[in-house]
Write a protein that holds these residues in place. Structure first.
Motif, PDB file in Angstrom:
ATOM      1  N   LEU A   8       0.436  -1.085   0.198  1.00  0.00           N
ATOM      2  CA  LEU A   8       0.071   0.036  -0.402  1.00  0.00           C
ATOM      3  C   LEU A   8       0.986   1.191  -0.435  1.00  0.00           C
ATOM      4  O   LEU A   8       0.757   2.546  -0.958  1.00  0.00           O
ATOM      5  CB  LEU A   8      -0.760  -0.034   0.659  1.00  0.00           C
ATOM      6  CG  LEU A   8      -1.903   0.638   0.975  1.00  0.00           C
ATOM      7  CD1 LEU A   8      -3.077   1.223   0.034  1.00  0.00           C
ATOM      8  CD2 LEU A   8      -2.581   0.613   2.477  1.00  0.00           C
ATOM      9  N   THR A   9       1.863   1.576   0.817  1.00  0.00           N
ATOM     10  CA  THR A   9       3.131   2.407   1.293  1.00  0.00           C
ATOM     11  C   THR A   9       3.555   2.242  -0.971  1.00  0.00           C
ATOM     12  O   THR A   9       3.631   3.970  -0.737  1.00  0.00           O
ATOM     13  CB  THR A   9       3.931   2.000   1.400  1.00  0.00           C
ATOM     14  OG1 THR A   9       3.417   1.592   2.816  1.00  0.00           O
ATOM     15  CG2 THR A   9       4.855   3.015   2.550  1.00  0.00           C
ATOM     16  N   ILE A  10       4.170   1.046  -0.713  1.00  0.00           N
ATOM     17  CA  ILE A  10       5.094   1.969  -2.057  1.00  0.00           C
ATOM     18  C   ILE A  10       3.864   2.625  -3.491  1.00  0.00           C
ATOM     19  O   ILE A  10       4.368   3.102  -4.055  1.00  0.00           O
ATOM     20  CB  ILE A  10       5.249   0.188  -2.455  1.00  0.00           C
ATOM     21  CG1 ILE A  10       6.431   0.041  -1.947  1.00  0.00           C
ATOM     22  CG2 ILE A  10       5.966   0.269  -4.284  1.00  0.00           C
ATOM     23  CD1 ILE A  10       7.085  -1.201  -2.018  1.00  0.00           C
ATOM     24  N   VAL A  11       2.365   1.760  -3.516  1.00  0.00           N
ATOM     25  CA  VAL A  11       1.775   2.034  -4.339  1.00  0.00           C
ATOM     26  C   VAL A  11       1.558   4.008  -4.237  1.00  0.00           C
ATOM     27  O   VAL A  11       1.178   4.293  -5.602  1.00  0.00           O
ATOM     28  CB  VAL A  11       0.586   0.734  -4.445  1.00  0.00           C
ATOM     29  CG1 VAL A  11      -0.882   1.817  -5.193  1.00  0.00           C
ATOM     30  CG2 VAL A  11       0.692  -0.394  -5.025  1.00  0.00           C
ATOM     31  N   GLY A  12       0.960   3.431  -3.205  1.00  0.00           N
ATOM     32  CA  GLY A  12       0.383   5.247  -2.886  1.00  0.00           C
ATOM     33  C   GLY A  12       1.384   5.943  -2.940  1.00  0.00           C
ATOM     34  O   GLY A  12       0.916   7.359  -3.579  1.00  0.00           O
ATOM     35  N   ALA A  15       1.857   6.801  -6.883  1.00  0.00           N
ATOM     36  CA  ALA A  15       0.486   7.434  -7.112  1.00  0.00           C
ATOM     37  C   ALA A  15       0.717   8.865  -7.012  1.00  0.00           C
ATOM     38  O   ALA A  15       0.479   9.690  -7.726  1.00  0.00           O
ATOM     39  CB  ALA A  15      -0.805   7.001  -6.591  1.00  0.00           C
ATOM     40  N   VAL A  16       0.996   9.445  -5.813  1.00  0.00           N
ATOM     41  CA  VAL A  16       1.574  10.506  -4.771  1.00  0.00           C
ATOM     42  C   VAL A  16       2.469  11.377  -6.142  1.00  0.00           C
ATOM     43  O   VAL A  16       2.413  12.193  -6.335  1.00  0.00           O
ATOM     44  CB  VAL A  16       1.501  10.688  -3.959  1.00  0.00           C
ATOM     45  CG1 VAL A  16       2.370  11.921  -3.342  1.00  0.00           C
ATOM     46  CG2 VAL A  16       0.124  10.500  -2.843  1.00  0.00           C
ATOM     47  N   THR A  17       3.109  10.820  -6.239  1.00  0.00           N
ATOM     48  CA  THR A  17       4.104  11.541  -7.011  1.00  0.00           C
ATOM     49  C   THR A  17       4.072  11.861  -8.963  1.00  0.00           C
ATOM     50  O   THR A  17       3.631  12.476  -9.355  1.00  0.00           O
ATOM     51  CB  THR A  17       5.654  10.089  -6.509  1.00  0.00           C
ATOM     52  OG1 THR A  17       6.001   9.989  -5.490  1.00  0.00           O
ATOM     53  CG2 THR A  17       6.696  11.221  -7.882  1.00  0.00           C
ATOM     54  N   PHE A  18       3.226  10.208  -9.195  1.00  0.00           N
ATOM     55  CA  PHE A  18       2.572  10.443 -10.418  1.00  0.00           C
ATOM     56  C   PHE A  18       1.539  11.567 -10.404  1.00  0.00           C
ATOM     57  O   PHE A  18       2.038  12.232 -11.423  1.00  0.00           O
ATOM     58  CB  PHE A  18       1.677   9.280 -10.798  1.00  0.00           C
ATOM     59  CG  PHE A  18       1.750   9.486 -12.533  1.00  0.00           C
ATOM     60  CD1 PHE A  18       2.317   9.660 -13.309  1.00  0.00           C
ATOM     61  CD2 PHE A  18      -0.058   9.128 -12.231  1.00  0.00           C
ATOM     62  CE1 PHE A  18       1.679   9.613 -14.539  1.00  0.00           C
ATOM     63  CE2 PHE A  18      -0.739   9.754 -13.605  1.00  0.00           C
ATOM     64  CZ  PHE A  18       0.401   9.673 -14.745  1.00  0.00           C
ATOM     65  N   ALA A  19       1.014  11.899  -9.252  1.00  0.00           N
ATOM     66  CA  ALA A  19       0.384  12.846  -9.657  1.00  0.00           C
ATOM     67  C   ALA A  19       0.567  14.193  -9.583  1.00  0.00           C
ATOM     68  O   ALA A  19      -0.063  15.359  -9.970  1.00  0.00           O
ATOM     69  CB  ALA A  19      -0.705  13.485  -8.499  1.00  0.00           C
TER      70      ALA A  19
ATOM     71  N   ALA B  97      13.076  10.774  -1.927  1.00  0.00           N
ATOM     72  CA  ALA B  97      11.722  11.242  -1.562  1.00  0.00           C
ATOM     73  C   ALA B  97      12.316   9.125  -0.968  1.00  0.00           C
ATOM     74  O   ALA B  97      11.776   8.786  -0.554  1.00  0.00           O
ATOM     75  CB  ALA B  97      11.446  10.132  -2.853  1.00  0.00           C
ATOM     76  N   GLN B  98      12.394   8.157  -1.884  1.00  0.00           N
ATOM     77  CA  GLN B  98      12.718   6.463  -2.047  1.00  0.00           C
ATOM     78  C   GLN B  98      13.372   6.542  -0.480  1.00  0.00           C
ATOM     79  O   GLN B  98      13.511   5.733   0.400  1.00  0.00           O
ATOM     80  CB  GLN B  98      13.426   6.025  -2.892  1.00  0.00           C
ATOM     81  CG  GLN B  98      12.735   5.826  -4.106  1.00  0.00           C
ATOM     82  CD  GLN B  98      13.136   5.162  -5.255  1.00  0.00           C
ATOM     83  OE1 GLN B  98      13.909   6.131  -5.705  1.00  0.00           O
ATOM     84  NE2 GLN B  98      13.075   4.031  -5.867  1.00  0.00           N
ATOM     85  N   VAL B 114       4.298   7.395   5.579  1.00  0.00           N
ATOM     86  CA  VAL B 114       5.463   7.754   4.453  1.00  0.00           C
ATOM     87  C   VAL B 114       4.902   8.640   3.305  1.00  0.00           C
ATOM     88  O   VAL B 114       6.017   9.578   2.629  1.00  0.00           O
ATOM     89  CB  VAL B 114       5.209   6.284   4.225  1.00  0.00           C
ATOM     90  CG1 VAL B 114       6.771   5.735   2.663  1.00  0.00           C
ATOM     91  CG2 VAL B 114       6.285   5.339   5.527  1.00  0.00           C
ATOM     92  N   VAL B 115       3.599   7.881   2.478  1.00  0.00           N
ATOM     93  CA  VAL B 115       3.375   8.446   2.173  1.00  0.00           C
ATOM     94  C   VAL B 115       3.759  10.180   1.804  1.00  0.00           C
ATOM     95  O   VAL B 115       3.928  11.024   0.539  1.00  0.00           O
ATOM     96  CB  VAL B 115       1.851   8.358   1.392  1.00  0.00           C
ATOM     97  CG1 VAL B 115       1.317   8.799   0.140  1.00  0.00           C
ATOM     98  CG2 VAL B 115       1.528   6.311   0.968  1.00  0.00           C
TER      99      VAL B 115
END
Lengths: 105, 275
Positions: A8-12, A15-19, B97-98, B114-115
């Motif tokens: 969930l963290t990776i996908v989130g 997604a946030v960076t893409f946005a 960020a990573q 984290v997000v």
């Protein structure tokens, strides 16, 4: 962190960076760009790229290192000079490489 | 003087925003147009002069494939420079960020924390997005998404100066950017893979953070094409030194905004001096 939460963290984060990347590219449609905004945008490349570069050159392990013993700074200054004179990426990197190679043990 | 200038100007692809700017303020009209800028700085006969001619030639593309290839070509020197450090690229010097995300996850932070941290650290992407938006605004949504996905620091630095300078044809921009973006993406993926498998071995020698600023300098210096852009760069650089201690990369975006402000101030000063 559990495996689902990790995913969930990776996908989130993705997604946030893409946005963020899509934000203005998507928002600015076919309408005319206001003159004021156009003027502001023309300064973004020079400003943001320097804002990225300067701390990378001047800071070493989180400490300000603005002296001639900072070889990263020296290589950066050499790179800037070559880039300004030749406007060639290849020459700039090659030249800065040699410059810093000489002062490395 | 006016006659020849006009003739040479109309022969070129004009850039609407640039025309608006030079009519409005015109810090130095001479350096605003692209061709004299290059020809003045580089003496004929030098290697750089020939190389420059080759780049100019290459940019006059008509087909998507040619634009794609010239885009990829533009970034290849940078990627070659990064390649020896590519292993470190994947293993140690991933994006800011990573790195932060990995640290937070290791420390047991929640998904939301984290997000959100990644969001704040990558805020500079909105500046890149805004800066590129005028060049992509006529594209269909699919293209906008595809190009946005490939929007990285390197891709932005390698394309924006040429786009703002009107060096790439409107219809070629998408392919040019995709060429740059895909080349960066492929290198990143390959380097990450290698870094995963050869991580320990890679951390020897030069660190990526030594080469990264150099590639940015090589790509970004042409963005300073007149005294107003110079003022923007200078104020951003000074602000960056003072704001560097801000957490979460916030110093970067603060410095960038200060830089834009500096550019606007310089512009209005020059404007008022001209009356």
């Amino acid at each position: 962190m559990s495996t689902p939460a990790l995913w969930l963290t990776i996908v989130g984060a993705g997604a946030v960076t893409f946005a963020l990347r899509l934000s203005f590219i998507a928002l600015l449609g076919r309408m005319e760009i206001p003159l004021m905004l156009g003027r502001v945008l023309l300064f973004v490349p020079a400003a943001v790229l320097k804002a990225v570069v300067v701390p990378l050159l001047l800071y070493e392990n989180g400490a300000l290192e603005a002296s001639l013993s900072n070889e990263r700074l020296l290589a950066g200054l050499a790179a800037a000079l070559i880039a300004w004179r030749t406007r060639s990426v290849l020459f700039t990197l090659g030249g800065a490489w040699r410059r810093s190679g000489r002062c490395r043990p | 003087m006016g006659g020849t200038r006009f003739a040479s100007k109309s022969g070129k692809r004009s850039h609407p925003r640039r025309t608006a700017r030079s009519r409005e303020a015109g810090c130095s009209r001479k350096s605003r147009s692209h061709e004299p800028l290059l020809k003045e700085k580089i003496r004929p006969g030098s290697i750089a002069y020939d190389l420059d001619g080759a780049i100019e030639e290459e940019l006059r593309t008509a087909s998507p494939a040619a634009a794609f290839i010239s885009g990829a070509n533009a970034i290849v020197p940078v990627l070659l420079a990064l390649l020896p450090f590519g292993l470190a690229f994947g293993a140690t010097a991933a994006g800011a960020a990573q790195l932060a995300a990995v640290q937070l996850i290791a420390a047991g932070a929640s998904v939301a924390v984290v997000v959100l941290t990644v969001l704040v650290i990558n805020l500079r992407m909105t500046l890149y997005s805004a800066s590129l938006a005028p060049h992509f605004r006529r594209l269909p949504v699919g293209w906008k998404c595809l190009l946005s996905y490939h929007l990285t620091d390197q891709a932005y630095a390698a394309t924006i100066t040429r786009f703002d300078g009107g060096e790439v044809e409107e219809r070629d921009k998408r392919w040019y950017f995709l060429g740059v973006g895909l080349a960066v993406w492929l290198t990143w993926q390959a380097a990450t893979m290698l870094g995963v498998f050869l991580g320990a071995w890679a951390s020897e020698g030069w660190s990526l953070d030594f080469v990264l600023p150099l590639t940015f300098i090589a790509l970004a210096l042409p963005a300073i094409k007149d005294c107003m852009a110079g003022a923007a760069a200078l104020s951003a650089g000074v602000a960056a030194v003072f704001a560097a201690s801000l957490p979460l990369n916030l110093g970067l975006i603060t410095a960038a905004l200060v830089g834009v402000l500096g550019g606007l101030v310089a512009e209005s000063v020059i404007q008022s001096r001209r009356g």
